[in-house]
Write a protein that holds these residues in place. Structure first.
Motif, PDB file in Angstrom:
ATOM      1  N   ARG A  10      -8.052   5.140 -28.196  1.00  0.00           N
ATOM      2  CA  ARG A  10      -8.189   6.654 -27.482  1.00  0.00           C
ATOM      3  C   ARG A  10      -6.752   7.243 -27.193  1.00  0.00           C
ATOM      4  N   GLY A  11      -5.766   6.410 -27.292  1.00  0.00           N
ATOM      5  CA  GLY A  11      -4.352   6.951 -27.102  1.00  0.00           C
ATOM      6  C   GLY A  11      -3.979   6.662 -25.566  1.00  0.00           C
ATOM      7  N   MET A  12      -4.880   5.961 -24.786  1.00  0.00           N
ATOM      8  CA  MET A  12      -4.652   5.807 -23.386  1.00  0.00           C
ATOM      9  C   MET A  12      -3.521   4.683 -23.042  1.00  0.00           C
ATOM     10  N   THR A  13      -2.770   4.074 -24.110  1.00  0.00           N
ATOM     11  CA  THR A  13      -1.964   3.188 -23.585  1.00  0.00           C
ATOM     12  C   THR A  13      -0.645   3.722 -23.829  1.00  0.00           C
ATOM     13  N   THR A  14      -0.481   5.247 -24.206  1.00  0.00           N
ATOM     14  CA  THR A  14       0.771   6.061 -24.409  1.00  0.00           C
ATOM     15  C   THR A  14       0.904   6.598 -23.017  1.00  0.00           C
ATOM     16  N   ARG A  15      -0.165   6.954 -22.202  1.00  0.00           N
ATOM     17  CA  ARG A  15      -0.207   7.543 -21.030  1.00  0.00           C
ATOM     18  C   ARG A  15       0.090   6.799 -19.787  1.00  0.00           C
ATOM     19  N   SER A  16       0.274   7.186 -18.782  1.00  0.00           N
ATOM     20  CA  SER A  16       0.443   6.394 -17.446  1.00  0.00           C
ATOM     21  C   SER A  16      -0.563   5.685 -17.191  1.00  0.00           C
ATOM     22  N   THR A  17      -0.140   4.441 -16.978  1.00  0.00           N
ATOM     23  CA  THR A  17      -1.581   3.601 -16.533  1.00  0.00           C
ATOM     24  C   THR A  17      -1.508   3.271 -14.941  1.00  0.00           C
ATOM     25  N   ILE A  67       9.563  11.536  18.246  1.00  0.00           N
ATOM     26  CA  ILE A  67       8.263  12.113  18.257  1.00  0.00           C
ATOM     27  C   ILE A  67       7.709  11.493  19.685  1.00  0.00           C
ATOM     28  N   PRO A  68       7.314  12.343  20.537  1.00  0.00           N
ATOM     29  CA  PRO A  68       6.962  11.771  21.878  1.00  0.00           C
ATOM     30  C   PRO A  68       5.378  11.217  21.673  1.00  0.00           C
ATOM     31  N   ASN A  69       5.228  10.514  22.570  1.00  0.00           N
ATOM     32  CA  ASN A  69       3.758   9.810  22.733  1.00  0.00           C
ATOM     33  C   ASN A  69       2.772  10.918  23.123  1.00  0.00           C
ATOM     34  N   GLY A  70       1.754  10.857  22.417  1.00  0.00           N
ATOM     35  CA  GLY A  70       0.913  11.857  22.681  1.00  0.00           C
ATOM     36  C   GLY A  70       0.829  12.911  21.847  1.00  0.00           C
ATOM     37  N   GLU A  71       1.731  12.896  20.826  1.00  0.00           N
ATOM     38  CA  GLU A  71       1.854  14.049  19.874  1.00  0.00           C
ATOM     39  C   GLU A  71       0.679  13.637  18.730  1.00  0.00           C
ATOM     40  N   ALA A  72       0.236  14.871  18.510  1.00  0.00           N
ATOM     41  CA  ALA A  72      -0.778  15.095  17.524  1.00  0.00           C
ATOM     42  C   ALA A  72      -0.579  15.083  15.986  1.00  0.00           C
ATOM     43  N   GLY A  73      -1.138  14.524  15.197  1.00  0.00           N
ATOM     44  CA  GLY A  73      -0.925  14.773  14.003  1.00  0.00           C
ATOM     45  C   GLY A  73      -2.051  14.034  12.841  1.00  0.00           C
ATOM     46  N   SER A  74      -1.474  13.634  11.821  1.00  0.00           N
ATOM     47  CA  SER A  74      -2.549  12.971  10.748  1.00  0.00           C
ATOM     48  C   SER A  74      -1.890  11.722   9.987  1.00  0.00           C
ATOM     49  N   ALA A  75      -2.750  10.926   9.496  1.00  0.00           N
ATOM     50  CA  ALA A  75      -2.519   9.782   8.913  1.00  0.00           C
ATOM     51  C   ALA A  75      -3.362   9.837   7.531  1.00  0.00           C
ATOM     52  N   CYS A  76      -2.399  10.123   6.450  1.00  0.00           N
ATOM     53  CA  CYS A  76      -3.076  10.299   4.968  1.00  0.00           C
ATOM     54  C   CYS A  76      -3.079   8.739   4.302  1.00  0.00           C
ATOM     55  N   LEU A  77      -4.159   8.569   3.764  1.00  0.00           N
ATOM     56  CA  LEU A  77      -4.240   7.278   2.771  1.00  0.00           C
ATOM     57  C   LEU A  77      -4.370   7.591   1.323  1.00  0.00           C
ATOM     58  N   THR A  78      -3.320   7.064   0.622  1.00  0.00           N
ATOM     59  CA  THR A  78      -3.493   6.896  -0.779  1.00  0.00           C
ATOM     60  C   THR A  78      -3.553   5.932  -1.394  1.00  0.00           C
ATOM     61  N   ILE A  79      -4.680   5.764  -2.409  1.00  0.00           N
ATOM     62  CA  ILE A  79      -4.975   4.343  -3.016  1.00  0.00           C
ATOM     63  C   ILE A  79      -4.366   4.417  -4.311  1.00  0.00           C
ATOM     64  N   CYS A  80      -3.456   3.306  -4.586  1.00  0.00           N
ATOM     65  CA  CYS A  80      -2.582   3.034  -5.670  1.00  0.00           C
ATOM     66  C   CYS A  80      -3.277   2.170  -6.566  1.00  0.00           C
ATOM     67  N   THR A  81      -3.417   2.459  -8.025  1.00  0.00           N
ATOM     68  CA  THR A  81      -4.031   1.989  -9.079  1.00  0.00           C
ATOM     69  C   THR A  81      -3.097   1.637 -10.151  1.00  0.00           C
ATOM     70  N   THR A  82      -3.668   0.559 -11.039  1.00  0.00           N
ATOM     71  CA  THR A  82      -2.984   0.524 -12.382  1.00  0.00           C
ATOM     72  C   THR A  82      -4.348  -0.040 -13.320  1.00  0.00           C
ATOM     73  N   TRP A  83      -4.303   0.760 -14.143  1.00  0.00           N
ATOM     74  CA  TRP A  83      -5.514   0.705 -15.320  1.00  0.00           C
ATOM     75  C   TRP A  83      -6.866   0.898 -14.324  1.00  0.00           C
ATOM     76  N   GLY A  84      -6.882   1.738 -13.268  1.00  0.00           N
ATOM     77  CA  GLY A  84      -7.986   2.118 -12.494  1.00  0.00           C
ATOM     78  C   GLY A  84      -8.440   0.856 -11.610  1.00  0.00           C
ATOM     79  N   LEU A  85      -7.631  -0.066 -11.477  1.00  0.00           N
ATOM     80  CA  LEU A  85      -7.875  -1.152 -10.468  1.00  0.00           C
ATOM     81  C   LEU A  85      -6.838  -1.127  -9.289  1.00  0.00           C
ATOM     82  N   PRO A  86      -7.393  -1.188  -8.078  1.00  0.00           N
ATOM     83  CA  PRO A  86      -6.526  -1.003  -6.944  1.00  0.00           C
ATOM     84  C   PRO A  86      -5.374  -1.967  -6.833  1.00  0.00           C
ATOM     85  N   THR A  87      -4.330  -1.584  -6.645  1.00  0.00           N
ATOM     86  CA  THR A  87      -2.940  -2.295  -6.273  1.00  0.00           C
ATOM     87  C   THR A  87      -2.164  -2.300  -5.027  1.00  0.00           C
ATOM     88  N   GLY A  88      -2.800  -1.412  -4.250  1.00  0.00           N
ATOM     89  CA  GLY A  88      -2.201  -1.094  -2.902  1.00  0.00           C
ATOM     90  C   GLY A  88      -2.559   0.216  -2.154  1.00  0.00           C
TER      91      GLY A  88
END
Length: 117
Positions: free
Chosen positions: A32-39, A76-97
């Motif tokens: 399918r040509g998948m090995t020439t694409r980023s995994t 950054i002072p205590n009490g400051e509001a914000g957000s924490a964003c989670l990104t899932i890292c994978t290789t060949w569709g399997l989670p790596t971190g």
């Protein structure tokens, strides 16, 4: 207090990461040509609202990675509001971190990776 990410959002990111690699065997992927694409692929799972406490943000990570506290710059002072964003890292569709980015006032003030990203 450790902030948690929604398991459903984590699973949706993992499912999306596997889409191109669902057939699994290397020969099929080569045909399918998948090995020439980023995994390697990183997918945003979710962002949650946070508040800085004691110059850190503590998050409970998925994939059995435990709870970790991420230091925030002292300007950054205590009490400051914000957000924490989670990104899932994978290789060949399997989670790596995962990568957690803390965003305050629209600016990423710190990112930390756990596992391979």
């Amino acid at each position: 207090m450790a902030y948690q990410f929604d398991q459903g959002a984590v699973q949706a990111a993992l499912d999306a990461a596997k889409q191109d690699f669902a057939e699994g065997d290397v020969q099929t992927l080569v045909q399918r040509g998948m090995t020439t694409r980023s995994t390697e692929r990183s997918l945003l799972a979710e962002c949650v609202a946070i508040t800085v406490q004691d110059n850190k943000v503590c998050v409970e990570l998925p994939l059995g990675l435990g709870t970790h506290c991420i230091p925030i710059p002292l300007t950054i002072p205590n009490g400051e509001a914000g957000s924490a964003c989670l990104t899932i890292c994978t290789t060949w569709g399997l989670p790596t971190g995962v990568k957690v980015s803390v965003i305050i006032a629209g600016i990423t003030v710190v990112s930390e990776t756990f596992g391979k990203c």
